[in-house]
Design a protein around this motif. Structure first.
Motif, PDB file in Angstrom:
ATOM      1  N   ILE A 133       0.839  -1.200   0.000  1.00 34.03           N
ATOM      2  CA  ILE A 133       0.000   0.000   0.000  1.00 34.03           C
ATOM      3  C   ILE A 133       0.875   1.253   0.000  1.00 34.03           C
ATOM      4  O   ILE A 133       0.615   2.210  -0.746  1.00 34.03           O
ATOM      5  N   GLN A 134       1.931   1.239   0.818  1.00 30.66           N
ATOM      6  CA  GLN A 134       2.823   2.402   0.866  1.00 30.66           C
ATOM      7  C   GLN A 134       3.566   2.584  -0.454  1.00 30.66           C
ATOM      8  O   GLN A 134       3.821   3.716  -0.878  1.00 30.66           O
ATOM      9  N   ARG A 135       3.909   1.478  -1.094  1.00 30.62           N
ATOM     10  CA  ARG A 135       4.585   1.573  -2.385  1.00 30.62           C
ATOM     11  C   ARG A 135       3.652   2.208  -3.419  1.00 30.62           C
ATOM     12  O   ARG A 135       4.063   3.090  -4.186  1.00 30.62           O
ATOM     13  N   ALA A 136       2.401   1.781  -3.430  1.00 30.66           N
ATOM     14  CA  ALA A 136       1.421   2.352  -4.360  1.00 30.66           C
ATOM     15  C   ALA A 136       1.187   3.822  -4.047  1.00 30.66           C
ATOM     16  O   ALA A 136       1.051   4.653  -4.963  1.00 30.66           O
ATOM     17  N   LEU A 137       1.154   4.135  -2.770  1.00 29.42           N
ATOM     18  CA  LEU A 137       0.982   5.530  -2.359  1.00 29.42           C
ATOM     19  C   LEU A 137       2.170   6.375  -2.813  1.00 29.42           C
ATOM     20  O   LEU A 137       2.008   7.507  -3.303  1.00 29.42           O
ATOM     21  N   GLY A 138       3.375   5.820  -2.694  1.00 30.85           N
ATOM     22  CA  GLY A 138       4.571   6.524  -3.152  1.00 30.85           C
ATOM     23  C   GLY A 138       4.546   6.756  -4.654  1.00 30.85           C
ATOM     24  O   GLY A 138       4.936   7.839  -5.124  1.00 30.85           O
ATOM     25  N   ASP A 139       4.082   5.750  -5.392  1.00 30.07           N
ATOM     26  CA  ASP A 139       3.975   5.914  -6.853  1.00 30.07           C
ATOM     27  C   ASP A 139       2.968   7.006  -7.207  1.00 30.07           C
ATOM     28  O   ASP A 139       3.185   7.795  -8.138  1.00 30.07           O
ATOM     29  N   TYR A 140       1.881   7.057  -6.471  1.00 28.75           N
ATOM     30  CA  TYR A 140       0.857   8.082  -6.711  1.00 28.75           C
ATOM     31  C   TYR A 140       1.426   9.478  -6.455  1.00 28.75           C
ATOM     32  O   TYR A 140       1.216  10.401  -7.254  1.00 28.75           O
ATOM     33  N   LEU A 141       2.170   9.624  -5.364  1.00 27.69           N
ATOM     34  CA  LEU A 141       2.744  10.932  -5.047  1.00 27.69           C
ATOM     35  C   LEU A 141       3.812  11.318  -6.072  1.00 27.69           C
ATOM     36  O   LEU A 141       3.939  12.492  -6.429  1.00 27.69           O
ATOM     37  N   ALA A 142       4.586  10.328  -6.547  1.00 32.09           N
ATOM     38  CA  ALA A 142       5.597  10.611  -7.573  1.00 32.09           C
ATOM     39  C   ALA A 142       4.930  11.122  -8.845  1.00 32.09           C
ATOM     40  O   ALA A 142       5.449  12.027  -9.517  1.00 32.09           O
ATOM     41  N   LYS A 143       3.776  10.549  -9.189  1.00 31.51           N
ATOM     42  CA  LYS A 143       3.048  11.007 -10.377  1.00 31.51           C
ATOM     43  C   LYS A 143       2.540  12.434 -10.190  1.00 31.51           C
ATOM     44  O   LYS A 143       2.573  13.246 -11.127  1.00 31.51           O
ATOM     45  N   GLN A 144       2.088  12.742  -8.978  1.00 30.21           N
ATOM     46  CA  GLN A 144       1.627  14.109  -8.719  1.00 30.21           C
ATOM     47  C   GLN A 144       2.766  15.119  -8.878  1.00 30.21           C
ATOM     48  O   GLN A 144       2.587  16.194  -9.437  1.00 30.21           O
ATOM     49  N   ARG A 145       3.939  14.737  -8.424  1.00 28.63           N
ATOM     50  CA  ARG A 145       5.095  15.627  -8.559  1.00 28.63           C
ATOM     51  C   ARG A 145       5.488  15.769 -10.026  1.00 28.63           C
ATOM     52  O   ARG A 145       5.940  16.829 -10.463  1.00 28.63           O
ATOM     53  N   SER A 146       5.340  14.672 -10.783  1.00 30.77           N
ATOM     54  CA  SER A 146       5.673  14.720 -12.200  1.00 30.77           C
ATOM     55  C   SER A 146       4.681  15.592 -12.964  1.00 30.77           C
ATOM     56  O   SER A 146       5.069  16.350 -13.865  1.00 30.77           O
ATOM     57  N   ASP A 147       3.418  15.506 -12.583  1.00 35.21           N
ATOM     58  CA  ASP A 147       2.384  16.272 -13.279  1.00 35.21           C
ATOM     59  C   ASP A 147       2.370  17.734 -12.864  1.00 35.21           C
ATOM     60  O   ASP A 147       1.995  18.603 -13.660  1.00 35.21           O
TER      61      ASP A 147
END
Length: 238
Positions: A207-221
């Protein structure tokens, strides 16, 4: 002196009486004053064995009575605290049990070997459970704050929220069970405890890994999010 020591003394002195019938006169008549060296050796062994017996008594008394210190969290459940003192006591006693096996007095008494092995197995198992438990509890607190703190986060991370809801239900049930009888040995007797903790840990890592991926996408966008930490970014998204 234990019965085994008296048996050795009787053998050395050639005494055929029972211990209950023993008198100073019998010892005197069998030349006890002339066997000081033999008696000193027996007393040295008895003292060495007594030190091991005292240590095993301390281990047994400590962990049969060890109560887990609990603290109320968010008015939902009680969590374990005081981990450092638990780990310190476990490591001290495990180290002592390992060291004890090198003693000649340990190897000479079957009862010491049996109880030493029993407590080494119990404390090793408890140490492993606590290693997983402290990590599971830390991850649960982190994720609970994220998902229960914001309806928007739940909506945007529906898959992770669904997974965490299952983890939350199982972890809360475990902690409520522990709260009803908060003793270390009681916790150790919970069926499949280690397997349950490892599974919850694995689920929350995912879950934390998926959450980290989501936050990385937000930073990319959104480049303005790049220098924000995870907690600040989650607060803004929420």
């Amino acid at each position: 002196l234990k019965d085994r020591h008296w048996k050795t003394i009787f053998s050395k002195l050639g005494i055929n009486h029972s211990l209950n019938d023993l008198t100073i006169g019998i010892l005197w008549d069998h030349g006890v004053v002339h066997r000081k060296k033999d008696l000193n050796e027996i007393l040295t062994i008895a003292q060495g064995e007594m030190a091991l017996e005292v240590f095993l008594d301390q281990v047994r008394d400590k962990w049969m009575k060890q109560e887990l210190e609990l603290a109320l969290y968010q008015n939902r459940i009680r969590l374990i605290k005081g981990w450092d003192s638990l780990f310190t006591a476990l490591d001290d006693h495990l180290g002592g049990l390992v060291l004890m096996k090198s003693s000649p007095y340990y190897r000479a008494v079957r009862e010491f070997q049996e109880e030493g092995k029993l407590w080494e197995e119990r404390l090793t198992k408890l140490r492993g459970a606590f290693d997983s438990w402290v990590d599971v509890q830390r991850r649960w607190v982190y994720l609970e704050g994220i998902f229960f703190g914001s309806a928007d986060i739940k909506a945007q991370l529906q898959t992770e929220w669904s997974r965490f809801r299952n983890v939350d239900g199982e972890f809360v049930a475990l902690m409520r069970r522990v709260s009803s009888r908060p003793y270390a040995m009681e916790a150790l007797n919970i069926e499949n405890l280690q397997r349950t903790l490892e599974r919850l840990e694995s689920l929350m890592v995912g879950i934390q890994r998926a959450l980290g991926d989501y936050l990385a996408k937000q930073r990319s966008d959104f480049s303005r999010f790049y220098f924000l930490g995870d907690d600040d970014l989650l607060e803004i998204i929420g």
